[in-house]
Design a protein around this motif. Structure first.
Motif, PDB file in Angstrom:
ATOM      1  N   UNK A  93       0.811  -1.222   0.000  1.00 30.01           N
ATOM      2  CA  UNK A  93       0.000   0.000   0.000  1.00 30.01           C
ATOM      3  C   UNK A  93       0.837   1.261   0.000  1.00 30.01           C
ATOM      4  N   UNK A  94       2.170   1.122  -0.103  1.00 28.86           N
ATOM      5  CA  UNK A  94       3.036   2.295  -0.136  1.00 28.86           C
ATOM      6  C   UNK A  94       3.301   2.905   1.222  1.00 28.86           C
ATOM      7  N   UNK A  95       2.960   2.182   2.307  1.00 28.60           N
ATOM      8  CA  UNK A  95       3.136   2.695   3.664  1.00 28.60           C
ATOM      9  C   UNK A  95       4.005   1.734   4.483  1.00 28.60           C
ATOM     10  N   UNK A  96       4.602   2.276   5.549  1.00 27.31           N
ATOM     11  CA  UNK A  96       5.293   1.400   6.487  1.00 27.31           C
ATOM     12  C   UNK A  96       4.256   0.612   7.268  1.00 27.31           C
ATOM     13  N   UNK A  97       4.645  -0.580   7.749  1.00 28.52           N
ATOM     14  CA  UNK A  97       3.724  -1.376   8.563  1.00 28.52           C
ATOM     15  C   UNK A  97       3.633  -0.828   9.972  1.00 28.52           C
ATOM     16  N   UNK A 145       0.848   7.793  -4.848  1.00 27.29           N
ATOM     17  CA  UNK A 145       1.344   6.652  -4.088  1.00 27.29           C
ATOM     18  C   UNK A 145       0.208   5.828  -3.491  1.00 27.29           C
ATOM     19  N   UNK A 146      -0.763   6.506  -2.880  1.00 29.48           N
ATOM     20  CA  UNK A 146      -1.844   5.771  -2.222  1.00 29.48           C
ATOM     21  C   UNK A 146      -3.032   5.524  -3.138  1.00 29.48           C
ATOM     22  N   UNK A 147      -3.129   6.279  -4.229  1.00 32.80           N
ATOM     23  CA  UNK A 147      -4.289   6.176  -5.111  1.00 32.80           C
ATOM     24  C   UNK A 147      -5.507   6.920  -4.581  1.00 32.80           C
ATOM     25  N   UNK A 148      -5.363   7.611  -3.455  1.00 29.89           N
ATOM     26  CA  UNK A 148      -6.487   8.352  -2.877  1.00 29.89           C
ATOM     27  C   UNK A 148      -6.896   9.502  -3.799  1.00 29.89           C
ATOM     28  N   UNK A 149      -8.194   9.594  -4.081  1.00 30.22           N
ATOM     29  CA  UNK A 149      -8.688  10.694  -4.908  1.00 30.22           C
ATOM     30  C   UNK A 149      -8.762  11.950  -4.059  1.00 30.22           C
ATOM     31  N   UNK A 150      -8.135  13.019  -4.537  1.00 28.90           N
ATOM     32  CA  UNK A 150      -8.071  14.272  -3.792  1.00 28.90           C
ATOM     33  C   UNK A 150      -9.081  15.298  -4.310  1.00 28.90           C
ATOM     34  N   UNK A 151      -9.123  15.449  -5.625  1.00 31.13           N
ATOM     35  CA  UNK A 151      -9.973  16.476  -6.235  1.00 31.13           C
ATOM     36  C   UNK A 151     -10.621  15.888  -7.476  1.00 31.13           C
ATOM     37  N   UNK A 152     -11.866  16.244  -7.720  1.00 33.05           N
ATOM     38  CA  UNK A 152     -12.572  15.762  -8.915  1.00 33.05           C
ATOM     39  C   UNK A 152     -13.343  16.921  -9.554  1.00 33.05           C
ATOM     40  N   UNK A 153     -13.349  16.920 -10.888  1.00 31.80           N
ATOM     41  CA  UNK A 153     -14.121  17.909 -11.638  1.00 31.80           C
ATOM     42  C   UNK A 153     -14.837  17.188 -12.775  1.00 31.80           C
ATOM     43  N   UNK A 154     -16.158  17.191 -12.750  1.00 35.50           N
ATOM     44  CA  UNK A 154     -16.967  16.576 -13.800  1.00 35.50           C
ATOM     45  C   UNK A 154     -17.532  17.665 -14.701  1.00 35.50           C
ATOM     46  N   UNK A 155     -17.325  17.516 -16.007  1.00 32.62           N
ATOM     47  CA  UNK A 155     -17.918  18.471 -16.948  1.00 32.62           C
ATOM     48  C   UNK A 155     -19.431  18.259 -16.971  1.00 32.62           C
ATOM     49  N   UNK A 156     -20.166  19.306 -16.731  1.00 30.73           N
ATOM     50  CA  UNK A 156     -21.623  19.180 -16.678  1.00 30.73           C
ATOM     51  C   UNK A 156     -22.280  19.495 -18.011  1.00 30.73           C
ATOM     52  N   UNK A 157     -21.510  19.956 -18.969  1.00 24.77           N
ATOM     53  CA  UNK A 157     -22.087  20.221 -20.291  1.00 24.77           C
ATOM     54  C   UNK A 157     -20.986  20.020 -21.326  1.00 24.77           C
ATOM     55  N   UNK A 158     -21.368  19.905 -22.566  1.00 30.99           N
ATOM     56  CA  UNK A 158     -20.379  19.752 -23.636  1.00 30.99           C
ATOM     57  C   UNK A 158     -20.721  20.708 -24.761  1.00 30.99           C
ATOM     58  N   UNK A 159     -19.728  20.984 -25.589  1.00 33.72           N
ATOM     59  CA  UNK A 159     -19.921  21.881 -26.722  1.00 33.72           C
ATOM     60  C   UNK A 159     -19.390  21.193 -27.989  1.00 33.72           C
ATOM     61  N   UNK A 160     -19.920  21.530 -29.133  1.00 29.23           N
ATOM     62  CA  UNK A 160     -19.478  20.897 -30.394  1.00 29.23           C
ATOM     63  C   UNK A 160     -18.144  21.470 -30.871  1.00 29.23           C
ATOM     64  N   UNK A 161     -17.107  21.273 -30.042  1.00 29.61           N
ATOM     65  CA  UNK A 161     -15.773  21.746 -30.374  1.00 29.61           C
ATOM     66  C   UNK A 161     -14.783  20.616 -30.143  1.00 29.61           C
ATOM     67  N   UNK A 162     -13.527  20.811 -30.525  1.00 34.27           N
ATOM     68  CA  UNK A 162     -12.580  19.683 -30.548  1.00 34.27           C
ATOM     69  C   UNK A 162     -11.530  19.729 -29.441  1.00 34.27           C
ATOM     70  N   UNK A 163     -11.562  20.711 -28.592  1.00 41.28           N
ATOM     71  CA  UNK A 163     -10.589  20.786 -27.497  1.00 41.28           C
ATOM     72  C   UNK A 163     -11.225  21.351 -26.245  1.00 41.28           C
ATOM     73  N   UNK A 164     -10.715  20.930 -25.091  1.00 37.27           N
ATOM     74  CA  UNK A 164     -11.211  21.482 -23.829  1.00 37.27           C
ATOM     75  C   UNK A 164     -10.047  21.589 -22.857  1.00 37.27           C
ATOM     76  N   UNK A 165      -9.985  22.712 -22.167  1.00 35.85           N
ATOM     77  CA  UNK A 165      -9.032  22.898 -21.068  1.00 35.85           C
ATOM     78  C   UNK A 165      -9.746  22.436 -19.805  1.00 35.85           C
ATOM     79  N   UNK A 166      -9.250  21.352 -19.203  1.00 37.52           N
ATOM     80  CA  UNK A 166      -9.937  20.751 -18.060  1.00 37.52           C
ATOM     81  C   UNK A 166      -9.605  21.452 -16.748  1.00 37.52           C
ATOM     82  N   UNK A 167      -8.331  21.659 -16.470  1.00 41.03           N
ATOM     83  CA  UNK A 167      -7.932  22.202 -15.170  1.00 41.03           C
ATOM     84  C   UNK A 167      -6.534  22.790 -15.275  1.00 41.03           C
ATOM     85  N   UNK A 168      -6.196  23.610 -14.311  1.00 32.44           N
ATOM     86  CA  UNK A 168      -4.845  24.161 -14.252  1.00 32.44           C
ATOM     87  C   UNK A 168      -4.309  24.042 -12.825  1.00 32.44           C
ATOM     88  N   UNK A 169      -2.983  23.888 -12.726  1.00 30.52           N
ATOM     89  CA  UNK A 169      -2.286  23.914 -11.445  1.00 30.52           C
ATOM     90  C   UNK A 169      -1.341  25.109 -11.473  1.00 30.52           C
TER      91      UNK A 169
END
Length: 418
Positions: free
Chosen positions: A37-41, A361-385
């Motif tokens: 699990x990537x952790x010490x026992x 390392x742990x696979x824990x999900x930290x942040x999620x963003x679901x697109x709630x709509x779509x457009x008839x285009x060919x590219x999308x910028x999902x997120x930035x850090x």
């Protein structure tokens, strides 16, 4: 001898191997035995100068200066998958900027050198994982890592599950109010917390104890900036243009994270080939590099792509990009994650497009963003850090569509989105 680069690995020809970590300055070197699990026992799996022996792993001073972690692979318990060798700076407040630590891997029995690794482009890091000795299909290998941390050895230890004793938060915060409010008479001025002038020192408290300081409105808790949250309460679901600060327990997250991107063909649509990419920018919003299916590793291995998915079918992430936040060079201050339809199909043919940030390392999900709509285009910028001046990173959900079938066409609009 082999000079290793970040992410490279080699099979080990010796049963007992020693990893010497040296630098021009004093380092504290440790070894952590990690389970699947990537952790010490337990804390017994943390080997360092104050606890120099663990199952199959020992700590000692290196002959030419520095410290050595020796691994007897035949004595490592079956439940241990890897031993990570870490280094932190002994001097408080010092960083690895201008300091190049080197890990030298040698046969512990005849001292022949097997490999060496010097992590490149270190800056604000105060600790790092140098190499890892890991088990794969019954054989042992060594991998060059070079992942940096900004919160010292305690940050690494905590990341791998070691209990770290820390001083309690300053006692000033949870203290009781200076004194109970004066008698709860309506005439008392609102917000008055101490006894009225002339009242003797409270040798005995008034008859109505905490019968009600009028809600502690006089001491507001200074909420975070509007729309910005952190990771303290667990997984965060973002809406478009919302931002989360990648801080947990008051510490910036500087370990490895994975951005998973997924999509499904819309109802009755054919399979759709989308490509996930990330573009790295400098402070002037100029592109430093980009990582995509045709260039699976950039910035010395600090960013790695999982490879191309041609259909989008199946459960789970379709493509993933791993980012070693602490290993990014200082000139990279922003990352934009994008998805393109190379074949020209529009996002109106896509369902359930999302991105999610995970602890790599742990696979824990930290942040999620679901697109709630779509457009008839060919590219999308999902997120930035974005890297802040304080060193922490912030993630913002974008969900902005553009007409671009390749990552090259996303460079300008993504730069403007920073």
């Amino acid at each position: 001898m082999t000079a290793m680069t970040p992410g490279s690995n080699l099979p080990l020809s010796a049963v007992r191997v020693a990893v010497d970590v040296t630098a021009p300055v004093r380092l504290d070197v440790s070894g952590l035995l990690l389970a699947a699990d990537g952790k010490v026992r337990s804390d017994d799996d943390f080997v360092f100068y104050n606890q120099p022996a663990g199952p199959g792993v020992t700590h000692s001073a290196a002959a030419g200066g520095g410290d050595t972690i020796t691994v007897d692979t035949a004595a490592v318990p079956d439940g241990i998958e890897k031993i990570v060798v870490t280094a932190s700076l002994d001097q408080p407040g010092a960083t690895f900027a201008g300091t190049e630590p080197t890990g030298t891997v040698r046969n512990a029995d005849d001292n022949s050198v097997l490999a060496s690794f010097t992590p490149p482009q270190l800056g604000a890091e105060t600790a790092l994982v140098v190499v890892e000795i890991y088990r794969r299909s019954g054989a042992w290998k060594v991998r060059a890592v070079g992942q940096g941390y900004a919160n010292g050895l305690a940050g690494i230890a905590t990341d791998f599950g070691v209990s770290v004793e820390e001083p309690a938060a300053p006692a000033a915060a949870p203290q009781a109010p200076p004194a109970p409010p004066a008698p709860a008479a309506p005439a008392a001025p609102a917000g008055q917390w101490g006894p009225p002038a002339g009242t003797p020192a409270p040798a005995a408290p008034p008859a109505s104890p905490p019968a009600a300081p009028p809600a502690p409105a006089a001491a507001p808790a200074a909420p975070a900036a509007p729309g910005k949250i952190n990771l303290d309460k667990g997984r965060v679901s973002l809406q478009k243009n919302q931002t989360v600060s990648l801080v947990k327990g008051g510490r910036p997250l500087l370990s490895s994270v994975r951005m998973g991107l997924g999509w499904e063909p819309a109802f009755r649509s054919k399979s759709i080939d989308l490509d996930a990419s990330v573009i790295a920018y400098g402070p002037d919003r100029k592109k430093v590099d980009n990582c995509f299916f045709g260039k699976l590793m950039i910035l010395g291995g600090a960013i790695q792509h999982s490879g191309d998915n041609l259909t989008g079918e199946g459960a789970g992430d379709d493509e993933a990009i791993t980012v070693h936040l602490g290993g990014l060079p200082p000139e990279v201050t922003g990352l934009v994650f994008v998805v393109n339809s190379f074949s020209g199909q529009k996002f109106s043919d896509v369902a359930k497009a999302y991105c999610r940030l995970l602890d790599a390392q742990s696979g824990e999900e930290l942040v999620r963003f679901d697109l709630t709509h779509s457009e008839p285009r060919t590219g999308v910028m999902m997120a930035k850090l974005i890297r802040q001046f304080s060193g922490e990173w912030e993630m913002t959900a974008l969900g902005e569509y553009v007409d671009a079938r390749t990552v090259r066409g996303m460079v300008k609009p993504a730069g403007k989105a920073l």
